[in-house]
Design a protein around this motif. Structure first.
Motif, PDB file in Angstrom:
ATOM      1  N   ALA A  36      -7.351   1.411  -4.664  1.00 30.32           N
ATOM      2  CA  ALA A  36      -7.231  -0.036  -3.620  1.00 30.32           C
ATOM      3  C   ALA A  36      -6.536   0.152  -2.600  1.00 30.32           C
ATOM      4  CB  ALA A  36      -7.151  -1.370  -4.528  1.00 30.32           C
ATOM      5  N   THR A  37      -5.660   1.089  -3.187  1.00 32.62           N
ATOM      6  CA  THR A  37      -4.953   2.218  -1.755  1.00 32.62           C
ATOM      7  C   THR A  37      -5.778   2.800  -1.221  1.00 32.62           C
ATOM      8  OG1 THR A  37      -2.679   1.664  -3.227  1.00 32.62           O
ATOM      9  CG2 THR A  37      -2.865   3.025  -1.267  1.00 32.62           C
ATOM     10  N   VAL A  38      -6.363   3.478  -1.779  1.00 33.19           N
ATOM     11  CA  VAL A  38      -7.101   4.584  -0.699  1.00 33.19           C
ATOM     12  C   VAL A  38      -7.930   3.919  -0.289  1.00 33.19           C
ATOM     13  CG1 VAL A  38      -8.458   6.228  -1.257  1.00 33.19           C
ATOM     14  CG2 VAL A  38      -6.686   7.055  -2.886  1.00 33.19           C
ATOM     15  N   ASP A  39      -8.924   3.025  -1.179  1.00 36.52           N
ATOM     16  CA  ASP A  39      -9.534   2.343  -0.138  1.00 36.52           C
ATOM     17  C   ASP A  39      -8.940   1.309   1.154  1.00 36.52           C
ATOM     18  OD1 ASP A  39     -12.606   1.527   0.618  1.00 36.52           O
ATOM     19  OD2 ASP A  39     -11.948  -0.915   0.442  1.00 36.52           O
ATOM     20  N   TRP A  40      -7.938   1.333   1.275  1.00 37.86           N
ATOM     21  CA  TRP A  40      -6.712   0.275   2.133  1.00 37.86           C
ATOM     22  C   TRP A  40      -6.689   1.373   3.366  1.00 37.86           C
ATOM     23  CZ3 TRP A  40      -2.146   0.510   5.307  1.00 37.86           C
ATOM     24  CH2 TRP A  40      -2.572  -0.292   5.561  1.00 37.86           C
ATOM     25  N   LEU A  41      -5.820   2.596   2.871  1.00 37.47           N
ATOM     26  CA  LEU A  41      -5.540   3.306   4.076  1.00 37.47           C
ATOM     27  C   LEU A  41      -7.255   4.048   4.629  1.00 37.47           C
ATOM     28  CD1 LEU A  41      -2.786   4.946   1.244  1.00 37.47           C
ATOM     29  CD2 LEU A  41      -2.359   3.865   3.655  1.00 37.47           C
ATOM     30  N   CYS A  42      -7.669   4.459   3.895  1.00 36.39           N
ATOM     31  CA  CYS A  42      -8.262   5.116   4.240  1.00 36.39           C
ATOM     32  C   CYS A  42      -9.614   3.983   5.573  1.00 36.39           C
ATOM     33  CB  CYS A  42     -10.384   5.755   3.622  1.00 36.39           C
ATOM     34  SG  CYS A  42      -9.607   6.891   2.680  1.00 36.39           S
ATOM     35  N   ASN A  43      -9.824   3.074   5.085  1.00 33.24           N
ATOM     36  CA  ASN A  43      -9.852   2.006   5.933  1.00 33.24           C
ATOM     37  C   ASN A  43      -9.201   2.055   7.015  1.00 33.24           C
ATOM     38  OD1 ASN A  43     -13.291   0.548   5.703  1.00 33.24           O
ATOM     39  ND2 ASN A  43     -12.304   0.122   3.441  1.00 33.24           N
ATOM     40  N   ALA A  44      -7.914   1.401   7.507  1.00 28.02           N
ATOM     41  CA  ALA A  44      -6.689   1.132   8.075  1.00 28.02           C
ATOM     42  C   ALA A  44      -6.691   2.018   8.722  1.00 28.02           C
ATOM     43  CB  ALA A  44      -5.716   1.001   7.417  1.00 28.02           C
ATOM     44  N   ALA A  45      -7.055   3.757   8.222  1.00 26.20           N
ATOM     45  CA  ALA A  45      -6.740   4.910   9.141  1.00 26.20           C
ATOM     46  C   ALA A  45      -7.733   5.398  10.223  1.00 26.20           C
ATOM     47  CB  ALA A  45      -6.932   6.151   9.149  1.00 26.20           C
TER      48      ALA A  45
ATOM     49  N   TRP B 295      -2.420   8.865   7.450  1.00 26.62           N
ATOM     50  CA  TRP B 295      -0.995   8.205   6.896  1.00 26.62           C
ATOM     51  C   TRP B 295      -0.337   9.122   6.192  1.00 26.62           C
ATOM     52  CZ3 TRP B 295      -0.499   3.541   8.746  1.00 26.62           C
ATOM     53  CH2 TRP B 295      -1.784   2.776   8.911  1.00 26.62           C
ATOM     54  N   ASP B 296      -1.142  10.480   6.460  1.00 26.90           N
ATOM     55  CA  ASP B 296      -0.412  11.698   4.428  1.00 26.90           C
ATOM     56  C   ASP B 296       0.101  10.790   3.765  1.00 26.90           C
ATOM     57  OD1 ASP B 296      -0.389  13.898   4.655  1.00 26.90           O
ATOM     58  OD2 ASP B 296       1.989  14.529   5.258  1.00 26.90           O
ATOM     59  N   THR B 297      -0.807  10.299   3.620  1.00 26.48           N
ATOM     60  CA  THR B 297      -0.915   9.970   2.062  1.00 26.48           C
ATOM     61  C   THR B 297      -2.215  10.130   0.839  1.00 26.48           C
ATOM     62  OG1 THR B 297       0.946   8.003   1.993  1.00 26.48           O
ATOM     63  CG2 THR B 297      -0.628   7.666   0.180  1.00 26.48           C
ATOM     64  N   VAL B 298      -3.289   9.580   1.607  1.00 31.97           N
ATOM     65  CA  VAL B 298      -4.501   9.905   0.467  1.00 31.97           C
ATOM     66  C   VAL B 298      -4.826  11.404   0.670  1.00 31.97           C
ATOM     67  CG1 VAL B 298      -7.554   9.410   1.116  1.00 31.97           C
ATOM     68  CG2 VAL B 298      -5.459   7.633   1.309  1.00 31.97           C
ATOM     69  N   THR B 299      -4.926  11.925  -0.208  1.00 35.08           N
ATOM     70  CA  THR B 299      -5.618  13.533  -0.418  1.00 35.08           C
ATOM     71  C   THR B 299      -6.534  14.136   0.867  1.00 35.08           C
ATOM     72  OG1 THR B 299      -6.515  13.987  -2.143  1.00 35.08           O
ATOM     73  CG2 THR B 299      -4.144  14.220  -1.914  1.00 35.08           C
ATOM     74  N   PRO B 300      -7.089  15.054   1.153  1.00 32.27           N
ATOM     75  CA  PRO B 300      -8.407  15.629   0.780  1.00 32.27           C
ATOM     76  C   PRO B 300      -9.273  15.970   0.488  1.00 32.27           C
ATOM     77  CG  PRO B 300      -6.068  17.160   1.837  1.00 32.27           C
ATOM     78  CD  PRO B 300      -5.604  16.369   1.334  1.00 32.27           C
ATOM     79  N   ALA B 301      -9.251  15.637  -0.237  1.00 33.43           N
ATOM     80  CA  ALA B 301     -10.072  14.933  -1.570  1.00 33.43           C
ATOM     81  C   ALA B 301     -10.381  13.599  -1.364  1.00 33.43           C
ATOM     82  CB  ALA B 301      -9.599  16.179  -2.662  1.00 33.43           C
TER      83      ALA B 301
ATOM     84  N   HIS C 158       0.986  -1.200  -0.118  1.00 31.98           N
ATOM     85  CA  HIS C 158      -0.157   0.167  -0.064  1.00 31.98           C
ATOM     86  C   HIS C 158       0.440   1.531  -0.221  1.00 31.98           C
ATOM     87  CE1 HIS C 158      -3.150  -2.739   0.482  1.00 31.98           C
ATOM     88  NE2 HIS C 158      -2.633  -3.513   1.464  1.00 31.98           N
ATOM     89  N   TRP C 159       2.473   1.313  -0.426  1.00 29.99           N
ATOM     90  CA  TRP C 159       3.054   2.013  -0.109  1.00 29.99           C
ATOM     91  C   TRP C 159       3.588   2.998  -1.532  1.00 29.99           C
ATOM     92  CZ3 TRP C 159       1.166   2.238   4.391  1.00 29.99           C
ATOM     93  CH2 TRP C 159       1.280   2.924   5.927  1.00 29.99           C
ATOM     94  N   HIS C 160       2.744   1.589  -2.591  1.00 28.50           N
ATOM     95  CA  HIS C 160       3.552   2.048  -4.044  1.00 28.50           C
ATOM     96  C   HIS C 160       2.558   3.429  -4.949  1.00 28.50           C
ATOM     97  CE1 HIS C 160       5.012  -1.424  -5.641  1.00 28.50           C
ATOM     98  NE2 HIS C 160       4.855  -1.750  -4.070  1.00 28.50           N
ATOM     99  N   LEU C 161       1.785   3.962  -3.848  1.00 31.40           N
ATOM    100  CA  LEU C 161       1.528   4.848  -4.127  1.00 31.40           C
ATOM    101  C   LEU C 161       2.157   5.832  -3.355  1.00 31.40           C
ATOM    102  CD1 LEU C 161      -1.091   7.207  -5.300  1.00 31.40           C
ATOM    103  CD2 LEU C 161      -2.136   6.014  -3.297  1.00 31.40           C
TER     104      LEU C 161
END
Length: 414
Positions: A220-229, A245-251, A110-113
């Motif tokens: 899929a990465t955004v979905d995982w990061l938001c769920n995990a947060a 995680w400071d990877t997903v944007t606010p939008a 999930h860090w590839h993004l």
């Protein structure tokens, strides 16, 4: 907890009182249970997975931040436990969330993004900062590591032009190392002192996980990061999900919440802040009912790191606990309200004060300079005994012999 109508066109929102909200948040951060249990190998890895990551920091006033974070939850923890998990077992990798951190290796895909976004961001930023020449060093740096093995920044660029000092004056090879790490071509395999050691990612990470060998599914990465947060926050605004995680944007986080609400995977609730005001948050259905079953937090006082995950989002900590905390490392001494590196104190579900202390290793003493209770906290004899017991645990953890208190160490609330 209660339910109130939010208008004729909206369903009633469940409400969570402040005490319950604190209990949920602390439970997700492994601070609502007794600080006991095993603290090495798979048990330590499970704790770090539960937290999501552990921030690294070089300041060693008493112990390094990552060690204090783990010790506050598992007092049997010792620094070598993390070192083995990271450097020998390769169960963790080091990269950025909001800052440098160790992260479970299971999260690596999930860090590839993040690698892609850091590559784009750093090229633009460092060009603007006039770190000229770092892109020309990529192949030279990679070839050196391929031929000679892992390196620290001190091993490269001795003959390159450098400024007067500080991170903004990195020589081109140091800048190239950091860029290649942040963009995924290199992996940090440990630290020498506190200096990072870099190796080729292909030597460290399983081949099928390496950048370039698997596609990065953005959605899929955004979905995982938001769920995990959300799993680690319990309830949150879309902005807090993005910031975790400071990877997903606010939008992206806002759109994710909107879609999850439509799919009934989330619900909106109202959470009471420490000042009594209600704030809308997103949560999973059933959170309110689960929160009602949480056990009371233990009464033992715990010293927290300034970089503890529960305090990382300073604004959230202030809203939930009424605890305003800003680290004053970079504040001139004459302008500090408290001290250079002041540790928050947790008791039950309240942050009850902050303590300025330092390990004096020349005479093996933990020296307490000052303690400021929070407003409304009475510093009773019983509370003081609990503090002394905790300081003795910290003293042993830091490898010191005694605890001493300066005169007038107990201060008035600020």
């Amino acid at each position: 907890m209660a339910t109130r109508s939010s208008g004729a066109d909206r369903p009633a929102l469940q409400q969570v009182d402040n005490k319950t909200a604190r209990a949920v948040f602390m439970d997700r951060h492994a601070l609502a249970e007794q600080p006991v249990g095993p603290s090495k190998g798979p048990d330590l890895l499970e704790l770090i997975c539960r937290l999501g990551f552990v921030q690294l920091d070089s300041i060693n006033t008493v112990a390094r931040a990552h060690d204090m974070i783990l010790f506050s939850r598992r007092p049997s923890y010792r620094p070598n436990n993390l070192k083995r998990l990271y450097e020998r077992d390769r169960s963790l990798f080091e990269h950025w969330t909001h800052d440098a951190a160790v992260i479970p290796m299971a999260f690596y895909p999930h860090w590839h993004l993040r690698f892609q976004r850091d590559a784009d961001m750093l090229r633009a930023r460092w060009r603007n900062w006039r770190r000229d020449g770092f892109e020309q060093q990529f192949e030279t740096v990679l070839r050196h590591i391929r031929d000679h093995g892992p390196v620290c920044s001190a091993d490269l660029g001795q003959d390159e032009k450098k400024g007067s000092g500080g991170w903004w004056d990195w020589h081109p090879s140091k800048t190239a190392l950091e860029y290649l790490w942040r963009s995924g071509a290199l992996t940090v395999v440990g630290r020498k002192g506190f200096q990072k050691k870099y190796d080729l990612t292909e030597r460290v990470i399983d081949t099928h996980l390496c950048p370039g060998t698997m596609s990065c599914d953005h959605r899929a990465t955004v979905d995982w990061l938001c769920n995990a947060a959300l799993d680690r926050l319990g309830f949150a605004t879309s902005g807090e999900l993005a910031a975790f995680w400071d990877t997903v944007t606010p939008a992206e986080a806002k759109e994710w919440c909107k879609q999850a609400l439509t799919n009934q995977e989330l619900q909106e609730i109202e959470v009471q802040c420490a000042d009594g005001r209600m704030r809308r948050m997103f949560a999973r259905p059933g959170l309110v009912e689960q929160a009602a079953r949480l056990e009371p937090s233990p009464g033992r006082i715990r010293v927290l790191s300034p970089f503890d995950p529960m305090l990382r989002d300073r604004n959230r900590a202030q809203r939930l606990f009424g605890f305003h905390y800003r680290i004053e490392v970079f504040v001139p001494e004459a302008k500090r309200t408290y001290g250079y590196y002041v540790f928050p104190l947790l008791e039950k579900d309240r942050l009850i004060g902050r303590i300025d202390m330092k390990a004096q290793r020349d005479n093996c003493t933990l020296r307490v300079r000052a303690l400021w209770p929070e407003r409304g906290i009475r510093w009773s004899d019983a509370r003081n005994q609990r503090l002394v017991a905790e300081l003795d645990r910290v003293r042993r953890f830091a490898g010191l012999d005694t605890v001493t208190f300066e005169r007038n160490w107990l201060r008035e609330p600020v």
